[in-house]
Design a protein around this motif. Structure first.
Motif, PDB file in Angstrom:
ATOM      1  N   TYR A 186      36.133  47.777  50.321  1.00 56.44           N
ATOM      2  CA  TYR A 186      35.376  48.145  49.117  1.00 56.44           C
ATOM      3  C   TYR A 186      35.535  49.637  48.846  1.00 56.44           C
ATOM      4  O   TYR A 186      35.320  50.465  49.734  1.00 56.44           O
ATOM      5  N   SER A 187      35.880  49.971  47.604  1.00 59.12           N
ATOM      6  CA  SER A 187      36.061  51.381  47.260  1.00 59.12           C
ATOM      7  C   SER A 187      35.526  51.719  45.868  1.00 59.12           C
ATOM      8  O   SER A 187      35.809  52.791  45.341  1.00 59.12           O
ATOM      9  N   ASP A 188      34.724  50.825  45.283  1.00 58.47           N
ATOM     10  CA  ASP A 188      34.236  51.048  43.921  1.00 58.47           C
ATOM     11  C   ASP A 188      33.025  51.980  43.918  1.00 58.47           C
ATOM     12  O   ASP A 188      32.253  52.044  44.879  1.00 58.47           O
ATOM     13  N   PRO A 189      32.808  52.706  42.815  1.00 55.87           N
ATOM     14  CA  PRO A 189      31.716  53.682  42.719  1.00 55.87           C
ATOM     15  C   PRO A 189      30.320  53.073  42.886  1.00 55.87           C
ATOM     16  O   PRO A 189      29.443  53.718  43.469  1.00 55.87           O
ATOM     17  N   GLU A 190      30.085  51.870  42.379  1.00 50.68           N
ATOM     18  CA  GLU A 190      28.746  51.298  42.449  1.00 50.68           C
ATOM     19  C   GLU A 190      28.334  51.000  43.895  1.00 50.68           C
ATOM     20  O   GLU A 190      27.215  51.327  44.314  1.00 50.68           O
ATOM     21  N   ARG A 191      29.215  50.381  44.649  1.00 52.39           N
ATOM     22  CA  ARG A 191      28.888  50.123  46.053  1.00 52.39           C
ATOM     23  C   ARG A 191      28.738  51.439  46.817  1.00 52.39           C
ATOM     24  O   ARG A 191      27.883  51.560  47.694  1.00 52.39           O
ATOM     25  N   GLN A 192      29.560  52.418  46.496  1.00 50.49           N
ATOM     26  CA  GLN A 192      29.437  53.724  47.151  1.00 50.49           C
ATOM     27  C   GLN A 192      28.104  54.372  46.821  1.00 50.49           C
ATOM     28  O   GLN A 192      27.459  54.977  47.698  1.00 50.49           O
TER      29      GLN A 192
ATOM     30  N   ARG B 163      46.151  54.651  56.525  1.00 46.00           N
ATOM     31  CA  ARG B 163      47.199  54.152  55.631  1.00 46.00           C
ATOM     32  C   ARG B 163      46.946  52.703  55.233  1.00 46.00           C
ATOM     33  O   ARG B 163      47.140  52.320  54.072  1.00 46.00           O
ATOM     34  N   GLN B 164      46.492  51.885  56.175  1.00 49.10           N
ATOM     35  CA  GLN B 164      46.274  50.463  55.887  1.00 49.10           C
ATOM     36  C   GLN B 164      45.189  50.255  54.844  1.00 49.10           C
ATOM     37  O   GLN B 164      45.313  49.392  53.967  1.00 49.10           O
ATOM     38  N   TYR B 165      44.115  51.040  54.926  1.00 47.57           N
ATOM     39  CA  TYR B 165      42.970  50.820  54.034  1.00 47.57           C
ATOM     40  C   TYR B 165      42.898  51.822  52.885  1.00 47.57           C
ATOM     41  O   TYR B 165      41.957  51.779  52.086  1.00 47.57           O
ATOM     42  N   GLY B 166      43.880  52.706  52.813  1.00 52.57           N
ATOM     43  CA  GLY B 166      43.918  53.668  51.712  1.00 52.57           C
ATOM     44  C   GLY B 166      42.711  54.605  51.712  1.00 52.57           C
ATOM     45  O   GLY B 166      42.156  54.919  50.652  1.00 52.57           O
TER      46      GLY B 166
ATOM     47  N   LEU C 243      22.770  46.470  47.982  1.00 55.77           N
ATOM     48  CA  LEU C 243      24.132  46.515  48.530  1.00 55.77           C
ATOM     49  C   LEU C 243      24.497  45.296  49.369  1.00 55.77           C
ATOM     50  O   LEU C 243      25.606  44.753  49.217  1.00 55.77           O
ATOM     51  N   PRO C 244      23.648  44.807  50.285  1.00 51.80           N
ATOM     52  CA  PRO C 244      24.039  43.636  51.083  1.00 51.80           C
ATOM     53  C   PRO C 244      24.414  42.416  50.252  1.00 51.80           C
ATOM     54  O   PRO C 244      25.219  41.592  50.691  1.00 51.80           O
ATOM     55  N   GLY C 245      23.855  42.312  49.049  1.00 46.18           N
ATOM     56  CA  GLY C 245      24.191  41.190  48.183  1.00 46.18           C
ATOM     57  C   GLY C 245      25.522  41.341  47.476  1.00 46.18           C
ATOM     58  O   GLY C 245      25.936  40.444  46.736  1.00 46.18           O
ATOM     59  N   MET C 246      26.201  42.461  47.714  1.00 45.13           N
ATOM     60  CA  MET C 246      27.454  42.736  47.010  1.00 45.13           C
ATOM     61  C   MET C 246      28.651  42.843  47.962  1.00 45.13           C
ATOM     62  O   MET C 246      29.719  43.299  47.573  1.00 45.13           O
ATOM     63  N   VAL C 247      28.446  42.429  49.230  1.00 42.50           N
ATOM     64  CA  VAL C 247      29.534  42.523  50.204  1.00 42.50           C
ATOM     65  C   VAL C 247      29.646  41.221  50.983  1.00 42.50           C
ATOM     66  O   VAL C 247      28.806  40.323  50.862  1.00 42.50           O
ATOM     67  N   ASP C 248      30.694  41.125  51.800  1.00 40.45           N
ATOM     68  CA  ASP C 248      30.910  39.978  52.670  1.00 40.45           C
ATOM     69  C   ASP C 248      29.666  39.718  53.522  1.00 40.45           C
ATOM     70  O   ASP C 248      28.974  40.633  53.950  1.00 40.45           O
ATOM     71  N   ARG C 249      29.409  38.434  53.797  1.00 48.06           N
ATOM     72  CA  ARG C 249      28.173  38.041  54.473  1.00 48.06           C
ATOM     73  C   ARG C 249      28.004  38.725  55.826  1.00 48.06           C
ATOM     74  O   ARG C 249      26.902  39.144  56.180  1.00 48.06           O
ATOM     75  N   ARG C 250      29.068  38.844  56.609  1.00 49.90           N
ATOM     76  CA  ARG C 250      28.943  39.472  57.923  1.00 49.90           C
ATOM     77  C   ARG C 250      28.538  40.930  57.804  1.00 49.90           C
ATOM     78  O   ARG C 250      27.645  41.412  58.510  1.00 49.90           O
ATOM     79  N   LEU C 251      29.194  41.647  56.891  1.00 49.47           N
ATOM     80  CA  LEU C 251      28.830  43.039  56.679  1.00 49.47           C
ATOM     81  C   LEU C 251      27.427  43.129  56.086  1.00 49.47           C
ATOM     82  O   LEU C 251      26.654  44.035  56.420  1.00 49.47           O
ATOM     83  N   ALA C 252      27.087  42.183  55.224  1.00 53.26           N
ATOM     84  CA  ALA C 252      25.773  42.180  54.590  1.00 53.26           C
ATOM     85  C   ALA C 252      24.649  42.145  55.620  1.00 53.26           C
ATOM     86  O   ALA C 252      23.633  42.837  55.480  1.00 53.26           O
TER      87      ALA C 252
ATOM     88  N   GLY D  80      28.942  55.762  55.579  1.00 57.42           N
ATOM     89  CA  GLY D  80      28.828  54.515  54.828  1.00 57.42           C
ATOM     90  C   GLY D  80      30.060  54.234  53.994  1.00 57.42           C
ATOM     91  O   GLY D  80      30.521  53.087  53.911  1.00 57.42           O
ATOM     92  N   ARG D  81      30.604  55.263  53.396  1.00 52.68           N
ATOM     93  CA  ARG D  81      31.799  55.081  52.573  1.00 52.68           C
ATOM     94  C   ARG D  81      32.999  54.667  53.430  1.00 52.68           C
ATOM     95  O   ARG D  81      33.810  53.839  53.011  1.00 52.68           O
ATOM     96  N   LEU D  82      33.097  55.230  54.628  1.00 53.50           N
ATOM     97  CA  LEU D  82      34.192  54.849  55.525  1.00 53.50           C
ATOM     98  C   LEU D  82      34.072  53.381  55.926  1.00 53.50           C
ATOM     99  O   LEU D  82      35.070  52.656  55.983  1.00 53.50           O
ATOM    100  N   VAL D  83      32.843  52.934  56.187  1.00 48.15           N
ATOM    101  CA  VAL D  83      32.635  51.519  56.518  1.00 48.15           C
ATOM    102  C   VAL D  83      33.058  50.633  55.348  1.00 48.15           C
ATOM    103  O   VAL D  83      33.729  49.610  55.528  1.00 48.15           O
ATOM    104  N   LEU D  84      32.690  51.029  54.145  1.00 48.55           N
ATOM    105  CA  LEU D  84      33.072  50.245  52.967  1.00 48.55           C
ATOM    106  C   LEU D  84      34.589  50.185  52.825  1.00 48.55           C
ATOM    107  O   LEU D  84      35.154  49.123  52.527  1.00 48.55           O
TER     108      LEU D  84
END
Length: 305
Positions: free
Chosen positions: A162-168, A110-113, A243-252, A153-157
């Motif tokens: 992150y829920s956009d099609p390109e990152r997925q 519920r929190q992350y939709g 992908l790593p260049g499109m997310v938060d540094r820690r996740l990257a 991977g999608r669950l981690v995003l």
């Protein structure tokens, strides 16, 4: 609360009857994520502490589905339990969570939709493992990876916002590549389960047979099979590298480390002349440290640039 791993839990009528609170569920998923015999580091030191429990909750769901497929020891019973697990998933989305994993997972969802689909796809993959042991071509294998690897991977995003099609899309390429690298690393392990993930048409193209594979015959033809399938996995790793260049540094850093680790497995296969039938390629602790330092350096350079 008594903590039981999945295969023991489902044999306990008392455990199955009990209604669990979200607090009890979180304690259980935390225990499972840190005590399961097949455990890996579910959360890295780079992951923000606020996300640790949510990762434990999602991991516990995946661990349960995997164990219901692989640890029960009876194909018919595994299929029955996986169908029951899907029913528990549906109950959670309907607001009726009783099982400790779903009691914990419900608030995270519920929190992350997070939609139901990636969770359901994972069950489809474990059901497929009970019914399919050969893959005719790349299309069939990729359809399997779509359910078995890409949802993770999608669950981690989703957990990281992150829920956009390109990152997925990029995540799917990386996760499928990781799945393939694991398959090529564990060819002999899968043979013990009567599973062959190498596409049959790839073997046929190079004149290698399933019978030779089960006899562990390393031949020039098998070397060419491995050369082709290692190349396919590497193409997918490269496709997912943005992908790593499109997310938060820690996740990257974590994402980059996973990709580089998978590509290192492919390099190890090449270095031993593609012979994965005699010995299993593995990354040493020293190499893992080197991969981590490399990922840290790449992210630092990217941030500076």
């Amino acid at each position: 609360m008594t903590y039981l791993p999945p295969a023991e839990f489902v044999k306990s009528p008392e455990a199955l009857r009990k209604m669990h609170t979200p607090e009890e569920g979180r304690a259980y998923t935390r225990w499972l994520a840190t005590n399961h015999y097949e455990n890996f580091h579910v959360v890295s030191f780079l992951l923000p502490k606020r996300l640790h429990q949510d990762f434990y909750n999602v991991y516990a769901y995946c661990r349960w589905a995997d164990d219901l497929g692989d640890e029960i020891g009876d194909r018919g019973e595994s299929l029955r339990l996986l169908d029951w697990w899907r029913g528990e998933l549906d109950a959670m989305y309907a607001g009726r969570a009783a099982h400790p994993v779903f009691a914990a997972l419900g608030p995270t969802v519920r929190q992350y939709g997070i939609p139901r689909q990636p969770f359901s796809d994972l069950i489809d993959a474990f059901v497929q493992d009970q019914t399919t042991t050969r893959y005719a071509d790349w299309a069939e294998l990729f359809r399997y990876c779509k359910n078995s690897a890409n949802p993770v991977g999608r669950l981690v995003l989703y957990l990281c916002g992150y829920s956009d099609p390109e990152r997925q899309r990029l995540s799917d390429a990386t996760c499928t590549a990781l799945q393939l690298a694991n398959f090529w690393q564990d060819v002999t392990v899968d043979l013990l389960k009567n599973r062959v993930y190498i596409p049959l048409d790839a073997m046929a193209r190079h004149g290698y047979t399933v019978e030779e594979l089960f006899a562990r015959r390393f031949t020039p033809a098998f070397r060419e099979v491995m050369r082709e399938i290692v190349g396919k996995a590497r193409e997918l790793f490269v496709a997912g590298l943005p992908l790593p260049g499109m997310v938060d540094r820690r996740l990257a850093i974590d994402l980059d480390l996973f990709s580089r680790g998978g590509m290192r497995v492919l390099e190890k296969i090449e270095q031993q002349g593609y012979d994965v039938l005699t010995s299993r390629p593995a990354i040493s602790k020293v190499e893992r440290v080197g991969l981590l330092l490399g990922s840290l350096a790449r992210m630092a350079f990217r941030q500076a640039a």
